[in-house]
Enzyme design. Structure first.
Site, PDB file in Angstrom:
ATOM      1  N   ASN A  83       0.829  -1.197   0.000  1.00 29.84           N
ATOM      2  CA  ASN A  83       0.000   0.000   0.000  1.00 29.84           C
ATOM      3  C   ASN A  83       0.869   1.255   0.000  1.00 29.84           C
ATOM      4  O   ASN A  83       2.096   1.180   0.031  1.00 29.84           O
ATOM      5  CB  ASN A  83      -0.967  -0.030   1.186  1.00 29.84           C
ATOM      6  N   HIS A 113      24.165   1.788  10.836  1.00 29.36           N
ATOM      7  CA  HIS A 113      25.462   2.465  10.914  1.00 29.36           C
ATOM      8  C   HIS A 113      26.160   2.120  12.233  1.00 29.36           C
ATOM      9  O   HIS A 113      25.489   1.850  13.229  1.00 29.36           O
ATOM     10  CB  HIS A 113      25.285   3.980  10.818  1.00 29.36           C
ATOM     11  N   GLY A 150      -0.156  -1.288   9.211  1.00 27.90           N
ATOM     12  CA  GLY A 150       0.251   0.083   8.895  1.00 27.90           C
ATOM     13  C   GLY A 150       1.253   0.661   9.876  1.00 27.90           C
ATOM     14  O   GLY A 150       1.138   0.499  11.082  1.00 27.90           O
ATOM     15  N   ALA A 168      -0.210  -3.126  13.554  1.00 29.90           N
ATOM     16  CA  ALA A 168       0.087  -1.754  13.139  1.00 29.90           C
ATOM     17  C   ALA A 168       0.961  -1.055  14.167  1.00 29.90           C
ATOM     18  O   ALA A 168       0.785  -1.220  15.375  1.00 29.90           O
ATOM     19  CB  ALA A 168      -1.215  -0.982  12.942  1.00 29.90           C
TER      20      ALA A 168
END
Length: 194
Positions: A83, A113, A150, A168
């Site tokens: 999405n 990193h 999401g 989510a």
């Protein structure tokens, strides 16, 4: 060993390497074109995805906007949907199995990193500038029949098993086994997925 080989091996590598920057710019241009494409122009979107991605199965649907680093380190199985507004930092392999559902605003990171600034940037030059930031990577593997909710964030080196639901907003820092529902920050298994 080339900087790309170091990158894919998980060793410290130079992101400013000419070969890597060439692919990075190519991917940014392809993603820009994809994100500006008419939504119904399936043929052109397919052409761009075939040039951008490392590999893909049948029936891939990616809703723009979509963002990548290199693109060619991303592999999709069959019947996948991504999405809108997802970011895949594919400095190493991102492999997504069949029947994946990836909700809006999901972020998948393979790059990280060094925590020590000297390791990250090197010794400052006489003019005060630094080297290009040093980076390491670890692949992300997502199994078959996975739904990522999401706003979830998947961190480098994570493997998500088959038949998994990630809630989510979760931050996935460790591997998730098959057949579970996992949620939270950090993401943890809350129940079996029957």
């Amino acid at each position: 060993m080339t900087e790309r080989e170091k990158m894919l091996a998980g060793e410290l590598y130079d992101c400013g390497d000419a070969e890597l920057l060439t692919q990075w710019h190519k991917a940014k241009d392809l993603v820009r074109d994809y994100n500006q494409m008419n939504s119904a122009d399936a043929d052109e979107k397919e052409r761009i995805l075939n040039e951008l991605l490392g590999g893909k199965g049948k029936n891939l649907w990616i809703t723009a906007p979509f963002y990548v680093d290199y693109g060619n380190n991303i592999y999709f199985g069959n019947n996948c949907e991504v999405n809108m507004n997802c970011t895949f930092l594919d400095d190493n392999i991102i492999r997504i199995g069949d029947n994946a559902l990836i909700a809006p605003n999901v972020q998948i990171y393979t790059a990280f990193h060094p925590t020590n600034a000297i390791d990250r940037f090197g010794i400052p030059k006489e003019d005060g500038s630094f080297e290009f930031c040093k980076t390491q990577t670890a692949p992300v593997i997502i199994g078959n029949n996975v739904w990522i909710g999401g706003g979830a964030i998947i961190l480098p080196g994570v493997t998500i098993g088959n038949n998994v639901v990630i809630g989510a907003g979760s931050v996935v820092t460790k591997n998730i086994p098959d057949n579970v529902i996992a949620v939270g920050s950090p993401c943890r298994v809350v129940c079996r997925n029957q």
